[in-house]
Design an enzyme around this catalytic site. Structure first.
Site, PDB file in Angstrom:
ATOM      1  N   SER A 105      47.501  40.286  41.738  1.00 58.53           N
ATOM      2  CA  SER A 105      47.475  40.498  40.294  1.00 58.53           C
ATOM      3  C   SER A 105      47.240  39.168  39.567  1.00 58.53           C
ATOM      4  O   SER A 105      46.205  38.545  39.770  1.00 58.53           O
ATOM      5  CB  SER A 105      48.780  41.194  39.888  1.00 58.53           C
ATOM      6  OG  SER A 105      48.723  41.614  38.570  1.00 58.53           O
ATOM      7  N   ASP A 155      44.160  52.031  39.243  1.00 54.60           N
ATOM      8  CA  ASP A 155      44.885  50.915  38.623  1.00 54.60           C
ATOM      9  C   ASP A 155      44.807  51.046  37.104  1.00 54.60           C
ATOM     10  O   ASP A 155      43.717  50.994  36.534  1.00 54.60           O
ATOM     11  CB  ASP A 155      44.234  49.598  39.103  1.00 54.60           C
ATOM     12  CG  ASP A 155      45.056  48.376  38.739  1.00 54.60           C
ATOM     13  OD1 ASP A 155      45.723  48.404  37.689  1.00 54.60           O
ATOM     14  OD2 ASP A 155      45.016  47.408  39.506  1.00 54.60           O
ATOM     15  N   HIS A 186      48.175  49.897  40.768  1.00 53.30           N
ATOM     16  CA  HIS A 186      48.225  48.435  40.731  1.00 53.30           C
ATOM     17  C   HIS A 186      49.115  47.862  41.836  1.00 53.30           C
ATOM     18  O   HIS A 186      48.895  46.743  42.276  1.00 53.30           O
ATOM     19  CB  HIS A 186      48.741  47.990  39.353  1.00 53.30           C
ATOM     20  CG  HIS A 186      48.489  46.551  39.067  1.00 53.30           C
ATOM     21  ND1 HIS A 186      47.227  46.038  38.880  1.00 53.30           N
ATOM     22  CD2 HIS A 186      49.344  45.494  38.948  1.00 53.30           C
ATOM     23  CE1 HIS A 186      47.314  44.734  38.651  1.00 53.30           C
ATOM     24  NE2 HIS A 186      48.590  44.378  38.683  1.00 53.30           N
TER      25      HIS A 186
HETATM   26  C1  MLT Z   1      46.925  39.160  34.365  1.00 51.88           C
HETATM   27  O1  MLT Z   1      47.506  38.970  33.320  1.00 51.88           O
HETATM   28  O2  MLT Z   1      46.606  38.266  35.157  1.00 51.88           O
HETATM   29  C2  MLT Z   1      46.598  40.569  34.683  1.00 51.88           C
HETATM   30  O3  MLT Z   1      46.701  41.336  33.524  1.00 51.88           O
HETATM   31  C3  MLT Z   1      47.436  41.125  35.752  1.00 51.88           C
HETATM   32  C4  MLT Z   1      48.894  40.971  35.458  1.00 51.88           C
HETATM   33  O4  MLT Z   1      49.443  39.964  35.828  1.00 51.88           O
HETATM   34  O5  MLT Z   1      49.506  41.878  34.877  1.00 51.88           O
END
Ligand code: MLT
Length: 203
Positions: A105, A155, A186
């Protein structure tokens, strides 16, 4: 713990000849989060796991965002360079080869940004639930660099076409991108672990 520029955990290798893993956590994670995952997907490899320096409502991250999926790209660039510098420090302190990033992520997004801004610091990258971190990436030379991307078809944070755009950017820069889309959301699944584990044996 050695004083380097990021709070981090380091687990030395117990098996020679495998690249170290750079473990990059998601929003709200920390340097401990991905150590168990690292031990499963790369038994015996050295593990280097920094904590992101940004706090969003108390949750560590690797760069600032303006909203979910909307990034402060100047900060992305600055933080990717800071993290790349940390990798250099850690390599010298712990006598490591260039690591393979395994990011989840937000950690996958900073790894993707590092690939584009400082490609020499990573031996490859597994990007789990990544999206485009830079709308106008610099011209990077990623010739021959192995990149695994695993996205979730369901996701709610990352539209599939956004992940495809990142795969296309990396491929255009010369990376050998293996992009898998799983019928999941996700969060990580068992399949993410087994795909990453088998991909790592070829890096
Ligand atoms: C981010 O902010 O890098 C993406 O939205 C994924 C997350 O960390 O939620």
């Amino acid at each position: 713990m050695t004083e380097l520029s990021f709070i981090h955990r380091f687990v030395p290798a117990t098996k020679p000849g495998r690249p170290p893993l750079l473990l990059l956590h998601g929003t709200g994670g920390n340097e401990d989060d991905l150590l168990p995952l690292g031990k499963i997907i790369a038994p015996g490899s050295a593990l280097l796991s920094p904590r992101g320096k940004i706090l969003e409502n108390g949750m560590p991250r690797f760069f600032r965002r303006l909203a979910e999926g909307v990034f402060d790209e100047a900060d992305v660039r600055m933080r990717a360079n800071q993290l790349a510098d940390f990798i250099g420090e850690a390599r010298a302190a712990y006598e490591l080869d260039a690591p393979v990033a395994v990011g989840f992520s937000n950690g996958a997004n900073i790894a993707a940004a590092m690939l584009m801004l400082r490609p020499e610091v990573l031996a490859g990258a597994a990007l789990l639930r990544a999206m485009v971190p830079l709308s106008e990436p610099p011209k990077a030379d990623l010739t021959g660099k192995l990149v695994l991307m695993i996205s979730g078809q369901l996701d709610p944070i990352i539209p599939t076409d956004n992940a495809e755009q990142l795969a296309a950017q990396l491929t255009a820069a010369g990376a050998l991108v293996n992009h898998k889309v799983l019928p999941t959301g996700h969060g990580l699944s068992q399949q993410d672990l087994s795909l990453t584990q088998s991909w790592l044996t070829n890096v």
